[in-house]
Design a protein around this motif. Structure first.
Motif, short mmCIF file in Angstrom:
data_model
loop_
_atom_site.label_atom_id
_atom_site.label_comp_id
_atom_site.label_asym_id
_atom_site.label_seq_id
_atom_site.Cartn_x
_atom_site.Cartn_y
_atom_site.Cartn_z
N GLY A 103 -5.96 -6.07 -4.52
CA GLY A 103 -6.94 -5.03 -4.17
C GLY A 103 -7.70 -4.65 -5.30
N LYS A 104 -8.03 -5.26 -6.48
CA LYS A 104 -8.93 -4.92 -7.49
C LYS A 104 -10.06 -4.79 -7.02
N GLU B 215 -13.07 -10.78 -12.74
CA GLU B 215 -12.60 -11.85 -13.43
C GLU B 215 -12.96 -11.98 -15.07
N THR C 27 0.67 -1.19 -0.07
CA THR C 27 -0.07 -0.02 -0.09
C THR C 27 0.83 1.42 0.01
N GLY D 178 -9.87 -0.75 8.12
CA GLY D 178 -8.47 -1.46 8.31
C GLY D 178 -7.74 -1.23 6.97
N PHE D 179 -8.30 -0.30 5.87
CA PHE D 179 -7.44 0.00 4.67
C PHE D 179 -6.79 1.26 4.96
N PRO E 245 -4.21 3.31 0.15
CA PRO E 245 -4.72 2.69 -1.11
C PRO E 245 -3.55 1.77 -1.69
N GLN F 291 -5.23 0.81 -6.68
CA GLN F 291 -6.45 1.56 -6.37
C GLN F 291 -6.37 2.97 -6.66
N ASP G 176 -11.16 -15.02 -1.51
CA ASP G 176 -10.45 -13.96 -0.70
C ASP G 176 -10.31 -14.85 0.56
N PRO H 219 -2.02 -8.35 -10.29
CA PRO H 219 -1.71 -9.61 -9.61
C PRO H 219 -2.76 -9.75 -8.81
N THR H 220 -3.20 -11.08 -8.43
CA THR H 220 -3.98 -11.66 -7.56
C THR H 220 -3.82 -11.02 -6.03
N GLY H 221 -4.71 -10.83 -5.23
CA GLY H 221 -4.62 -10.05 -3.91
C GLY H 221 -3.96 -8.43 -3.94
N ALA I 161 -6.46 -10.65 -13.19
CA ALA I 161 -4.86 -10.78 -12.87
C ALA I 161 -4.20 -11.05 -14.20
N1 LIG Z 1 -6.13 -0.63 0.56
C1 LIG Z 1 -5.86 -1.76 1.15
N2 LIG Z 1 -5.22 -1.82 2.41
C2 LIG Z 1 -4.91 -3.03 2.91
N3 LIG Z 1 -5.38 -4.36 2.59
C3 LIG Z 1 -6.23 -4.35 1.24
C4 LIG Z 1 -6.42 -3.08 0.62
N4 LIG Z 1 -7.23 -3.27 -0.54
C5 LIG Z 1 -7.65 -4.60 -0.35
N5 LIG Z 1 -6.73 -5.10 0.62
C6 LIG Z 1 -6.95 -6.66 1.00
O1 LIG Z 1 -6.40 -7.45 0.05
C7 LIG Z 1 -6.99 -8.71 -0.25
C8 LIG Z 1 -7.11 -9.07 -1.53
O2 LIG Z 1 -8.04 -7.93 -2.10
P1 LIG Z 1 -8.73 -8.29 -3.58
O3 LIG Z 1 -9.82 -9.65 -3.20
O4 LIG Z 1 -9.67 -7.06 -3.88
O5 LIG Z 1 -7.74 -8.95 -4.43
P2 LIG Z 1 -7.84 -9.03 -5.91
O6 LIG Z 1 -6.91 -8.29 -6.49
O7 LIG Z 1 -9.40 -8.78 -6.40
O8 LIG Z 1 -7.40 -10.65 -6.27
P3 LIG Z 1 -7.86 -11.58 -7.25
O9 LIG Z 1 -7.26 -11.27 -8.60
O10 LIG Z 1 -7.44 -12.92 -6.64
O11 LIG Z 1 -9.34 -11.60 -7.08
C9 LIG Z 1 -8.29 -8.62 0.78
O12 LIG Z 1 -8.15 -9.15 1.59
C10 LIG Z 1 -8.43 -7.06 0.96
O13 LIG Z 1 -9.08 -6.86 1.99
#
Ligand SMILES: Nc1ncnc2c1ncn2[C@@H]1O[C@H](COP(=O)(O)OP(=O)(O)OP(=O)(O)O)[C@@H](O)[C@H]1O
Length: 685
Positions: free
Chosen positions: A246-247, A413, A177, A207-208, A211, A215, A620, A242-244, A471
């Motif tokens: 925060g999309k 997706e 972030t 908890g965010f 960004p 984001q 997730d 990538p996965t995870g 991703a």
């Molecule tokens: N700004 C942020 N600060 C901290 N944690 C975050 C933030 N944005 C998202 N997250 C956390 O990161 C994790 C992954 O987010 P998210 O599911 O949106 O990923 P994704 O990019 O959509 O992954 P995928 O491609 O696998 O769907 C979640 O647990 C979410 O709560």
């Protein structure tokens, strides 16, 4: 109709054919031609019967000599005006004519702006979907016959540090972030994003704190407006990250913050009736839709007056399949989904999420529920019943609200929903003049929504905003969008948003951006003799491999993707072998699952989710530390999405362990080379 001053007299051009509606356009065209009064005074410019690219150039080259038509005049304009400012006599309704002009100008030697080349990473993205068949495998990798040969191959190719394939030291991670941004001190800025003080506080409470890079990039891109057909509208966006990374929040936040902007006089918490159904989110599974609802719910303050945290989220409705059910009066309703929305939300929810099939059904119900007087004026008109007689008046009212309010469609997706496949370089994805044999439900839905929106708008073009996220993004995704939206180029179909290293020049940088950098990789090759003596011979050796692999690892929450073994067999095997905490997809959203439960023993306490690959996308489960793949996935994109179910918190490591047969070693090596990762063995050779 546009008026164009041309050689001293005024010509009127009727631009009648938006490219996405050939059949209706032809009808309209014939009707217009039959009206001689129009015919005598107007040059009829018939534009873009099909997607304007190569073919529309070709057809217009033929007609350019006939004079009178728009094409000839556009060529003249091109020659007379030796600069790029010669588009001002086109009212912008036709993408085709702009394309033609560009083509003719270039042919005539006029300096015209260059078309933007698609980025290298987007072109490489298609390769990730290519099935890893034997023909794809590097010819130097022959199929090993024994366990020793397989181990040797994997150790030589996956564990040696080849500098050309290893990711370089990263300067920044897409998962990190953004921190210590001086603008954070301003109460309305969240890491530089102008979300307003209310949303800043909600995000931080949830908890965010800051960004993520994607984001930040997506926020401005989604809210940015472009001018099209003299109308201002938000641009279409494809988010690749990538996965995870925060999309989910990346695509939600721009809508959430604008839906509740005080300047738009919308209430801060619940959507008003006028914003009901503004955004539709399409997800491959219902579970993913619920996950999105939970993200929104976590951002909203708890309403203690309505039972605390269990209050249903009034901003997002998740469609669930329901048969035509008996309503309060005991009669069967033809509008189960509309009833579902009406019964759960007042006012209607601003966001509706669901699978493509359910959203298609909702669209159909909306179409049938709109009263016939209104339907007579719109394209939904059909001879079948519905609307009006005997229906609770709240249903047509809700249908009308949802029909008129839809502004944006989000495809989470997107590549999976649109069933993106690698582009065959020798043919366009949808051959011109031919009907498409099969399209996915999401493709069908998007096409229909785009069409509806064109009819709603005053100028004929669509005003629907489309946002896609995945991703893994290849060039074929934007080409699909280009076709669905009837745009002349991929850049006009959607802009790309990414915040990671995939834009870099070096191939290893680009590969490094495909997976989170806190994701580790390992493999376990099953031995020929790995079937237990007491098991029946039908039990897959991969399952024995899974059990043995767990013996070598600390007990931590895991997901098993059972591949060829199948969910039921894998679950049965684990349960029969003493694993007591085996779970399925249905348990993912269950509030009874304690994510923080100490895991001291694989068999007693450690949660193991067994989930079908098709349903694993986007899940997730933050506490999951291992992903077990039984067998090598069929392509690199699948591996990236499945492996990405772990390592979803940027400060915590996760590991993807592939359990494979010796004969699959070359496939795993190929996947690793495509995604640029190295892996270690859990065994000693
Ligand atoms: N700004 C942020 N600060 C901290 N944690 C975050 C933030 N944005 C998202 N997250 C956390 O990161 C994790 C992954 O987010 P998210 O599911 O949106 O990923 P994704 O990019 O959509 O992954 P995928 O491609 O696998 O769907 C979640 O647990 C979410 O709560």
């Amino acid at each position: 109709m546009s008026e164009v001053a041309d050689e001293g007299r005024t010509r009127r051009y009727l631009q009648v054919l938006p490219p996405r509606r050939p059949s209706i356009s032809v009808t309209l065209c014939i009707a217009l031609l039959s009206q001689t009064s129009i015919h005598q005074h107007t040059d009829i410019l018939v534009l873009a019967l099909s997607s304007p690219s190569k073919d529309s150039f070709g057809s217009n080259r033929k007609s350019s000599g006939t004079g009178g038509g728009g094409d000839a005049s556009s060529t003249r304009r091109g020659r007379n005006n030796n600069n790029n400012n010669n588009n001002n006599n086109n009212n912008g309704n036709s993408f085709g004519s702009k394309n033609q002009r560009w083509f003719h100008q270039r042919k005539a030697g006029v300096t015209v702006s260059k078309r933007t080349k698609p980025p290298q990473w987007e072109r490489e993205g298609d390769d990730l979907y290519a099935s890893i068949s034997k023909s794809q495998i590097n010819s130097t990798l022959s199929i090993p016959n024994t366990w020793d040969e397989a181990m040797e191959m994997l150790q030589q190719t996956m564990e040696t540090h080849d500098p050309s394939t290893l990711p370089p030291t990263k300067t920044s991670s897409s998962l990190d972030t953004l921190q210590e941004d001086p603008s954070d001190e301003k109460p309305f800025l969240w890491g530089g994003l102008s979300v307003g003080p209310i949303w800043k506080s909600r995000l931080q409470t949830a908890g965010f704190q800051h960004p993520t890079p994607v984001q930040v990039k997506a926020f401005d891109a989604i809210l940015q407006q472009t001018k099209k057909n003299s109308q201002r509208r938000r641009q279409n966006v494809v988010i690749a990250s990538p996965t995870g990374s925060g999309k989910t929040l990346a695509y939600l936040l721009p809508f959430l913050t604008t839906l509740t902007m005080p300047s738009q006089k919308k209430t801060a918490l619940a959507s008003t009736a006028s914003s009901g159904g503004t955004v539709w989110i399409v997800t491959p599974t219902v579970e993913l839709a619920f996950q999105i609802q939970n993200v929104v719910q976590s951002l909203l303050p708890v309403d203690n007056t309505k039972g605390g945290s269990n209050t249903p989220c009034n901003l997002v409705h998740v469609l669930q399949s329901s048969q035509s059910r008996d309503d309060d009066s005991g009669t069967t309703t033809p509008f189960p989904l509309l009833c579902q929305i009406r019964d759960n939300h007042e006012p209607p929810p601003a966001i509706i999420a669901g699978t493509p099939k359910l959203l298609l059904q909702l669209r159909k119900e909306i179409k049938n529920a709109i009263p016939s007087t209104r339907r007579n004026q719109n394209p939904f008109t059909s001879a079948d019943g519905g609307g009006g007689g005997g229906v609770d008046p709240s249903i047509p009212k809700l249908a009308k609200t949802l029909h008129t309010n839809l502004e944006a469609v989000i495809l989470d997706e997107a590549d999976r929903l649109l069933q993106t496949k690698p582009i065959n370089k020798n043919e366009s994805p949808i051959p011109m003049g031919r009907t498409v044999p099969t399209i996915s439900s999401a493709h069908d839905l998007l096409q229909k929504l785009v069409l509806d929106s064109s009819y709603r708008s005053s100028y004929g073009g669509t005003s629907l905003q489309v946002v896609c996220a995945s991703a893994t993004v290849g060039r074929s995704l934007r080409r699909q969008l280009m076709d669905i939206l009837g745009e002349p180029s991929m850049d006009k179909a959607a802009i790309l948003v990414t915040a990671d290293l995939r834009t870099k020049k070096h191939v290893s940088d680009r590969k490094a951006s495909l997976l989170p950098d806190n994701l580790q990789h390992a493999y376990y090759v099953v031995r020929e003799d790995s079937t237990g003596s007491c098991d029946s011979p039908q039990v897959s050796p991969l399952l024995h491999g899974l059990e043995k692999a767990t013996d070598l690892l600390d007990p931590l929450p895991s997901i098993v993707f059972p591949g060829p073994v199948g969910v039921e067999k894998a679950k049965d095997f684990l349960e029969q072998h003493g694993f007591q905490n085996v779970r399925g997809l249905a348990d993912v959203g269950s509030s009874t699952v304690d994510h923080n439960h100490p895991t001291t023993d694989w068999k007693l306490t450690t949660p193991i989710y067994v989930i079908k690959e098709r349903l694993g996308r986007g899940l997730d489960l933050c506490h999951v530390k291992y992903v077990f793949l039984l067998g090598v996935p069929s392509n690199a994109a699948s591996y990236a999405h499945l492996a990405g179910r772990t390592a979803r918190q940027h400060d915590q490591v996760g590991t993807c362990i592939t359990i494979l047969d010796p004969s699959e070693a070359p496939q795993l090596v190929t996947v690793a080379q495509k995604l640029g990762f190295t892996a270690k063995s859990l065994q000693h050779s």
